[in-house]
Design an enzyme around this catalytic site. Structure first.
Site, PDB file in Angstrom:
ATOM      1  N   ARG A  99       0.865  -1.174   0.000  1.00 56.93           N
ATOM      2  CA  ARG A  99       0.000   0.000   0.000  1.00 56.93           C
ATOM      3  C   ARG A  99       0.905   1.228   0.000  1.00 56.93           C
ATOM      4  O   ARG A  99       1.796   1.352   0.844  1.00 56.93           O
ATOM      5  CB  ARG A  99      -0.871   0.014   1.246  1.00 56.93           C
ATOM      6  CG  ARG A  99      -1.662   1.292   1.376  1.00 56.93           C
ATOM      7  CD  ARG A  99      -2.625   1.234   2.546  1.00 56.93           C
ATOM      8  NE  ARG A  99      -3.428   2.441   2.581  1.00 56.93           N
ATOM      9  CZ  ARG A  99      -3.375   3.341   3.549  1.00 56.93           C
ATOM     10  NH1 ARG A  99      -2.568   3.164   4.585  1.00 56.93           N
ATOM     11  NH2 ARG A  99      -4.124   4.406   3.503  1.00 56.93           N
TER      12      ARG A  99
ATOM     13  N   HIS B   2      -8.100   6.971   0.366  1.00 61.78           N
ATOM     14  CA  HIS B   2      -9.034   5.846   0.580  1.00 61.78           C
ATOM     15  C   HIS B   2      -9.467   5.234  -0.761  1.00 61.78           C
ATOM     16  O   HIS B   2     -10.531   4.638  -0.859  1.00 61.78           O
ATOM     17  CB  HIS B   2     -10.304   6.288   1.345  1.00 61.78           C
ATOM     18  CG  HIS B   2     -10.050   6.624   2.784  1.00 61.78           C
ATOM     19  ND1 HIS B   2     -10.818   7.536   3.476  1.00 61.78           N
ATOM     20  CD2 HIS B   2      -9.135   6.168   3.660  1.00 61.78           C
ATOM     21  CE1 HIS B   2     -10.380   7.630   4.719  1.00 61.78           C
ATOM     22  NE2 HIS B   2      -9.353   6.812   4.855  1.00 61.78           N
TER      23      HIS B   2
END
Ligand code: AMP
Length: 395
Positions: free
Chosen positions: A88, A177
């Site tokens: 990530r 997000h």
């Protein structure tokens, strides 16, 4: 290698500033083989104490601990069944608009974006470097939190400031997000029995960080977070929207320095700043005891949500579903009910009985009479990263 013998496991690493979270998934059946977190990086415990929850010196030590934990379960990083590692990465700027196979050049590109994400990208880069050292032969993939929002049109992405200055400093709305939004908007469409390309959604990712996103036909067209994750909704410790002049006022009149104001708005505001605690569960408990600060925090939080639901309804023109996800969104019936109360004029009606039912599966909580569906959809960022990573690693 024959199709049957191809490795199918993906290790997902989420290297934060003081923690590394990991999950090992088998993409043959999307099962979770292992997961864990190494916390308190940089807080090495005194006298070199050994212990499961003791701090570790740095990210390299943290990843070695992850490798050790996996090896202890017979799932070591040296396993031939491991197909790839997915990382990530918080900020991809305008350069990285999709999952990217990591090369030296890509690492350099992520390094160039550090000024845009000084807290997050350095930790992500360290995680990538250490993982590449441990398994230089494996494909490693960066999945960017900003990528899903690369589709936001200029009218929504631009701040109305001098264009040359903005461009020189990379100032625009990037949004965050994204991995969660990608997963949740597909899952929400499935829950509605429709294709993602057919539905317009307002996705409310309400965790410790919180954001609202307008998704038209599977594509992000506006989002509440901006240059950084500070803008938009009220969060656990972040203020969300404030008049930018608050910063000048605090500097000129309050005598505060830039870092102090940064800390105030990012770490000491939001639910914590208003209500004294950053956890919505505790806000709820205190409200039940008549705590006025907690009540105010809840009211401001919910008011901001309604504002964004209204704004994004106008942005989308037609909304098929309002979708709640992440810690608060999935678990707080009170927040869902309060945020959408009185919005029947927009075609949004929450069913109190359905809303009160707790569950871990995706579900509808809207009334039969509601033109707009209201859904609770658990997010799964690790699975989304693993899918992206596996798809790219297989080529
Ligand atoms: P996340 O960042 O998605 O892990 O969300 C974390 C936040 O979710 C916590 O700080 C809590 O405020 C919130 N949360 C978790 N469980 C509940 C619950 N049962 N009710 C209300 N809020 C919750």
């Amino acid at each position: 290698m024959s199709e049957a013998a191809r490795p199918t496991r993906v290790l997902v690493l989420n290297s934060g500033s003081s923690s590394v979270k990991y999950q090992l998934l088998d993409m043959a059946d999307q099962s979770r083989l292992a997961s864990g977190v190494v916390e308190r990086i940089g807080e090495k415990g005194d006298a070199g104490r050994e212990g499961g929850d003791d701090g570790v010196a740095d990210h390299a030590a943290a990843l070695r601990r992850v490798a050790g934990e996996l090896a202890g379960r017979g799932l070591g990083l040296d396993s031939p069944e491991l197909a790839a590692v997915g990382h990530r990465v918080v900020h991809g700027g305008t350069r990285f608009t999709g999952p990217t196979l990591i090369t030296d050049e890509v690492v350099a590109g992520i390094e160039e974006l550090v000024p845009l994400a000084p807290l997050h990208n350095p930790a992500n880069i360290t995680g990538i470097k250490v993982a590449r050292e441990l398994r230089p032969d494996l494909p490693q993939v960066a999945v960017f939190d900003t990528a899903f929002h690369a589709t936001i049109p200029e009218a929504a992405a631009r701040y109305a400031i001098d264009t040359a200055t903005a461009d020189r400093h990379g100032i625009r709305r990037y949004g965050f997000h994204g991995t969660s939004n990608a997963y949740v908007s597909r899952a929400a469409a499935a829950l509605l029995g429709r294709e993602p390309s057919e539905v317009n959604l307002i996705v409310l990712h309400l965790g410790n960080g919180a954001s609202a996103t307008a998704v038209r036909g599977g594509v992000s067209v506006d989002t509440s977070m901006g240059l950084t994750p500070l803008e938009g909704l009220v969060m656990g410790t972040r203020s969300g929207d404030v008049d930018p002049a608050v910063v000048f006022h605090l500097a000129r009149v309050g005598g505060m320095g830039t870092d102090e104001i940064d800390t105030l708005l990012n770490k000491r505001s939001g639910l914590l700043g208003l209500g004294g605690v950053n956890d919505m569960r505790e806000i709820g408990r205190r409200m039940a005891e008549g705590d006025e600060r907690a009540q105010l925090a809840f009211d401001v939080y919910v008011h901001r949500l309604r504002r964004y639901v209204g704004a994004f309804t106008a942005v989308l023109g037609r909304v098929d579903a309002v979708v709640f996800t992440a810690g608060v969104g999935e678990n707080s019936a009170a927040v869902r009910a309060a945020a959408l109360a009185g919005l029947d004029g927009l075609g949004i009606v929450v069913d109190p009985v359905r809303n009160a039912v707790r569950g871990s599966a995706g579900r509808l909580v809207s009334a039969e009479s509601s033109r707009v569906a209201v859904a609770v959809v658990p997010t799964d960022e690790e699975l989304e990263i693993a899918r992206d990573t596996y798809a790219l690693a297989r080529g």
